[in-house]
Scaffold this motif. Structure first.
Motif, PDB file in Angstrom:
ATOM      1  N   LEU A   1      -4.229  -6.906  -9.736  1.00  0.00           N
ATOM      2  CA  LEU A   1      -3.497  -6.133  -8.740  1.00  0.00           C
ATOM      3  C   LEU A   1      -3.908  -6.533  -7.340  1.00  0.00           C
ATOM      4  N   LYS A   2      -2.901  -6.831  -6.531  1.00  0.00           N
ATOM      5  CA  LYS A   2      -3.142  -7.092  -5.121  1.00  0.00           C
ATOM      6  C   LYS A   2      -2.369  -6.047  -4.330  1.00  0.00           C
ATOM      7  N   VAL A   3      -3.011  -5.408  -3.397  1.00  0.00           N
ATOM      8  CA  VAL A   3      -2.379  -4.369  -2.586  1.00  0.00           C
ATOM      9  C   VAL A   3      -2.283  -4.875  -1.157  1.00  0.00           C
ATOM     10  N   LEU A   4      -1.074  -4.917  -0.648  1.00  0.00           N
ATOM     11  CA  LEU A   4      -0.818  -5.433   0.701  1.00  0.00           C
ATOM     12  C   LEU A   4      -0.772  -4.277   1.691  1.00  0.00           C
TER      13      LEU A   4
ATOM     14  N   GLU B   1       0.849  -1.194   0.000  1.00  0.00           N
ATOM     15  CA  GLU B   1       0.000   0.000   0.000  1.00  0.00           C
ATOM     16  C   GLU B   1       0.887   1.247   0.000  1.00  0.00           C
ATOM     17  N   GLY B   2       0.574   2.180  -0.859  1.00  0.00           N
ATOM     18  CA  GLY B   2       1.369   3.394  -0.974  1.00  0.00           C
ATOM     19  C   GLY B   2       2.338   3.380  -2.144  1.00  0.00           C
TER      20      GLY B   2
ATOM     21  N   THR C   1      -8.291  -0.306  -1.716  1.00  0.00           N
ATOM     22  CA  THR C   1      -9.493  -0.244  -2.569  1.00  0.00           C
ATOM     23  C   THR C   1      -9.172  -0.371  -4.052  1.00  0.00           C
ATOM     24  N   ASP C   2      -7.883  -0.306  -4.398  1.00  0.00           N
ATOM     25  CA  ASP C   2      -7.485  -0.447  -5.804  1.00  0.00           C
ATOM     26  C   ASP C   2      -7.404  -1.912  -6.231  1.00  0.00           C
TER      27      ASP C   2
END
Lengths: 110, 113
Positions: free
Chosen positions: B109-112, B15-16, B82-83
């Protein structure tokens, strides 16, 4: 916000049986589509429909498939004799300037 | 047949971090559309690009159409949870007086957090 509605959300059917997937497109749209998505794969074009007739179809859309707009609101996809490999998520879409997709019907052929 | 390829197929980011997906075609595209599909959801239209070299922005999302109209990219700045989802590019291909949408292979896309 207007939306494309699909029913049922999930259909389980025996191999060889006929299924009808139903869609209610957005009311002022003129172009309608069916797509399918096998689990984990890309969205594949099946057929486009305009002015009460098929305007284009893909190789996937063989003689087992048909579409109909029976009453001016519903848009249906019929599979005459389902095969195991027809198991997929089926999306209906309608278009004005952009395509709006329904929530999909998950078809499971057993 | 017409093929629209996307790379990467999968991307995991913290994330970020930023994220970019690329869409490539062997033929010149008349236009390109981008869709997002949340896990278990349906494709949702994000944007359409038509002009060569066009760049459009939606908050943290930047969409670009290549000068030769054979490729496109979607860049997300500072990803959020949320992406998460699969991002598809698609060409609206016109024939027989109507359009069909040819989707790319998608980037998941996976956001950790």
């Amino acid at each position: 916000e207007p939306e494309v509605t699909q029913t049922p959300s999930h259909q389980v059917t025996q191999m060889g049986q006929e299924v009808i997937l139903r869609c209610v497109p957005i009311s002022n749209h003129l172009y309608f589509y069916w797509y399918r998505q096998i689990l984990g794969q890309k969205v594949e074009f099946l057929v486009s429909f305009y002015n009460n007739e098929i305007s284009e179809k893909s190789e996937i859309f063989d003689d087992q498939f048909s579409v109909e707009r029976p009453d001016g609101s519903n848009f249906t996809l019929k599979i005459r004799s389902t095969k195991l490999e027809d198991s997929a998520m089926y999306f209906c879409a309608s278009r004005s300037t952009e395509a709006f997709f329904g929530q999909g019907t998950r078809l499971t052929v057993v | 047949g017409q093929q629209v390829m996307q790379i990467p197929q999968y991307q995991h980011v913290q994330e970020g971090e930023d994220f970019t997906t690329y869409c490539n075609s062997s033929t010149t595209l008349s236009n390109i559309q981008w869709y997002k599909q949340r896990p278990g959801g349906h494709p949702v239209f994000l944007i359409q690009l038509v002009k060569s070299g066009e760049v459009k922005k939606q908050k943290r999302l930047t969409f670009q159409f290549g000068e030769a109209k054979k490729n496109s990219s979607l860049h997300i700045t500072a990803t959020q949870t949320t992406d998460v989802g699969t991002y598809f590019c698609a060409e609206a291909s016109q024939s027989s007086g109507t359009y069909k949408y040819i989707f790319g292979t998608g980037t998941r896309l996976k956001v950790l957090a």
